[in-house]
Write a protein that holds these residues in place. Sequence first.
Motif, PDB file in Angstrom:
ATOM      1  N   VAL A  29       8.360   1.015   8.997  1.00  0.00           N
ATOM      2  CA  VAL A  29       9.676   1.853   8.079  1.00  0.00           C
ATOM      3  C   VAL A  29       9.905   1.558   6.732  1.00  0.00           C
ATOM      4  N   VAL A  30      10.445   0.117   6.516  1.00  0.00           N
ATOM      5  CA  VAL A  30      10.800  -0.542   5.620  1.00  0.00           C
ATOM      6  C   VAL A  30      10.215  -0.090   4.131  1.00  0.00           C
ATOM      7  N   SER A  31       9.080  -0.211   3.976  1.00  0.00           N
ATOM      8  CA  SER A  31       8.151   0.278   3.867  1.00  0.00           C
ATOM      9  C   SER A  31       8.176   1.712   2.731  1.00  0.00           C
ATOM     10  N   VAL A  32       8.815   2.464   3.501  1.00  0.00           N
ATOM     11  CA  VAL A  32       8.910   4.258   3.587  1.00  0.00           C
ATOM     12  C   VAL A  32       9.799   4.177   3.040  1.00  0.00           C
ATOM     13  N   LEU A  33      10.768   3.837   3.574  1.00  0.00           N
ATOM     14  CA  LEU A  33      12.356   3.163   2.651  1.00  0.00           C
ATOM     15  C   LEU A  33      12.423   3.314   1.609  1.00  0.00           C
ATOM     16  N   LEU A  34      11.924   2.154   0.940  1.00  0.00           N
ATOM     17  CA  LEU A  34      11.942   2.047  -0.238  1.00  0.00           C
ATOM     18  C   LEU A  34      11.164   2.619  -1.028  1.00  0.00           C
ATOM     19  N   ALA A  35       9.971   3.377  -0.522  1.00  0.00           N
ATOM     20  CA  ALA A  35       8.885   4.391  -1.702  1.00  0.00           C
ATOM     21  C   ALA A  35       9.277   5.185  -1.415  1.00  0.00           C
ATOM     22  N   LEU A  36       9.599   5.996  -0.586  1.00  0.00           N
ATOM     23  CA  LEU A  36      10.115   7.546  -0.777  1.00  0.00           C
ATOM     24  C   LEU A  36      11.342   8.044  -2.089  1.00  0.00           C
ATOM     25  N   PRO A  37      12.141   7.193  -2.138  1.00  0.00           N
ATOM     26  CA  PRO A  37      13.515   6.872  -2.989  1.00  0.00           C
ATOM     27  C   PRO A  37      12.750   7.521  -4.580  1.00  0.00           C
ATOM     28  N   LEU A  38      11.700   6.109  -4.472  1.00  0.00           N
ATOM     29  CA  LEU A  38      10.954   5.902  -6.097  1.00  0.00           C
ATOM     30  C   LEU A  38       9.993   7.516  -6.060  1.00  0.00           C
ATOM     31  N   PHE A  39      10.092   8.062  -5.171  1.00  0.00           N
ATOM     32  CA  PHE A  39       8.834   9.598  -5.415  1.00  0.00           C
ATOM     33  C   PHE A  39      10.245  10.169  -5.570  1.00  0.00           C
ATOM     34  N   PHE A  40      11.228  10.819  -4.904  1.00  0.00           N
ATOM     35  CA  PHE A  40      12.291  12.020  -4.778  1.00  0.00           C
ATOM     36  C   PHE A  40      13.155  11.420  -6.550  1.00  0.00           C
ATOM     37  N   SER A  41      13.452  10.366  -6.394  1.00  0.00           N
ATOM     38  CA  SER A  41      14.023  10.012  -7.694  1.00  0.00           C
ATOM     39  C   SER A  41      13.431   9.882  -8.801  1.00  0.00           C
ATOM     40  N   ASP A  42      11.932   9.911  -9.098  1.00  0.00           N
ATOM     41  CA  ASP A  42      10.873  10.305 -10.116  1.00  0.00           C
ATOM     42  C   ASP A  42      11.687   9.011 -11.035  1.00  0.00           C
ATOM     43  N   VAL A  43      11.789   7.969 -10.131  1.00  0.00           N
ATOM     44  CA  VAL A  43      11.743   6.510 -10.880  1.00  0.00           C
ATOM     45  C   VAL A  43       9.941   5.811 -11.243  1.00  0.00           C
ATOM     46  N   VAL A  92       1.193  -0.848   0.269  1.00  0.00           N
ATOM     47  CA  VAL A  92      -0.036  -0.279   0.532  1.00  0.00           C
ATOM     48  C   VAL A  92       1.079   1.331   0.392  1.00  0.00           C
ATOM     49  N   VAL A  93       2.290   1.619   0.942  1.00  0.00           N
ATOM     50  CA  VAL A  93       2.759   2.200   0.828  1.00  0.00           C
ATOM     51  C   VAL A  93       3.304   2.407  -0.658  1.00  0.00           C
ATOM     52  N   ILE A  94       4.501   1.418  -0.991  1.00  0.00           N
ATOM     53  CA  ILE A  94       5.445   1.813  -2.135  1.00  0.00           C
ATOM     54  C   ILE A  94       4.181   2.092  -2.825  1.00  0.00           C
ATOM     55  N   GLN A  95       3.192   1.627  -3.175  1.00  0.00           N
ATOM     56  CA  GLN A  95       1.630   2.285  -4.620  1.00  0.00           C
ATOM     57  C   GLN A  95       1.760   3.678  -3.851  1.00  0.00           C
ATOM     58  N   ALA A  96       1.504   4.172  -3.156  1.00  0.00           N
ATOM     59  CA  ALA A  96       1.173   5.690  -2.576  1.00  0.00           C
ATOM     60  C   ALA A  96       1.943   6.483  -3.312  1.00  0.00           C
ATOM     61  N   PHE A  97       3.264   5.688  -3.665  1.00  0.00           N
ATOM     62  CA  PHE A  97       4.429   6.918  -3.917  1.00  0.00           C
ATOM     63  C   PHE A  97       4.485   7.281  -5.236  1.00  0.00           C
ATOM     64  N   ALA A  98       4.980   5.594  -5.225  1.00  0.00           N
ATOM     65  CA  ALA A  98       5.338   4.880  -6.302  1.00  0.00           C
ATOM     66  C   ALA A  98       5.337   5.876  -8.127  1.00  0.00           C
ATOM     67  N   GLY A  99       3.737   6.326  -7.704  1.00  0.00           N
ATOM     68  CA  GLY A  99       3.025   6.382  -9.453  1.00  0.00           C
ATOM     69  C   GLY A  99       3.258   8.189  -9.104  1.00  0.00           C
ATOM     70  N   MET A 100       3.359   8.633  -8.182  1.00  0.00           N
ATOM     71  CA  MET A 100       3.501  10.663  -7.896  1.00  0.00           C
ATOM     72  C   MET A 100       4.073  10.874  -8.606  1.00  0.00           C
TER      73      MET A 100
END
Length: 310
Positions: A171-185, A53-61
């Motif tokens: 915590v682990v999911s946030v640490l995975l999700a935020l780099p996806l958002f900030f790197s725009d990957v 849920v967390v990864i999906q929320a930020f990976a697509g932003m």
Amino acid sequence: MTFLQNAGAAAGQVAILYILAAVGFCCDKAGLYTEKAARLCNDLLFYIVTPAVVIQAFAGMERTDASVRGLLFAMVGGLALHLLAILLSLPLFRKSGEDAPVYRFACIYGNVGYMALPLAQAVLGGAGVFYCSGVLVPFNLLSFTHGVWLMSGKDGRGAFRPSRLLLNPGVVSVLLALPLFFSDVRLPAVLSEPVRLLAQLNTPLAMLMFGTYLAHTKLRSMFCRPQIYLVAAFKLVLFPTVALLAAKLCGASGVLLTALLISACAPTANNTVMFAAKYGKSTQTASQTVAVVSLLSIVTMPVFIALAQA
């Protein structure tokens, strides 16, 4: 939107929750999906579905300067909301025995994912969903650290290990999700689609489990527990009132203010039941609390949405 439209949107979301819980309730009574099976699914929800849920929320932003600023504002605001709830709830339930951690968790952690996001979409559109998604970051970080500390052990402390501050699904999911958002990957479809499908299990699986726990409780008794009404008064009235005043004093306004208040006045989180099951607390107490507070939120959430937009 008018007050009645907001009330209708809130009622619709609660009705969906209750229908899913009713399916779980009936399945338990029929022996198709019992409480025992639900407890076996708890770790699946805890370690696989929630991170998805967390990864999906930020990976697509989409990352822009404005979205980065907005996300940071929402994260800081969400963190402040949760810390405020933790502080305000400290004096409560000192005489509630082993159920005290469940009631405190129910006071602090709201249904940001299922209740707040759809209401933010209905009231504010995409910007509101974005800000509420930002609140999910501190929600997951704190629920899987402070929440674990609160729920674990006889008095909410004994079984906690410092390693859980980092090695937990939130915590682990946030640490995975935020780099996806900030790197725009952007994840390739072969990865993003499984994540999306797993994330979609969150609400139905949690509510089916919730329904099996309700099947083993006395439904009439859940409306006779004074502690549940204290949780409701805190979560639905006192806390959002304080949060509204604090947010305005800090200069929040417009869409950000309304999104933060929608998150603040959301009813008790479904994962109260999941954490209770995981750490050996009363799933009956957790289920009854979630059921009653969610029902009462139909009235209170539209009031606070109107106040935020006034």
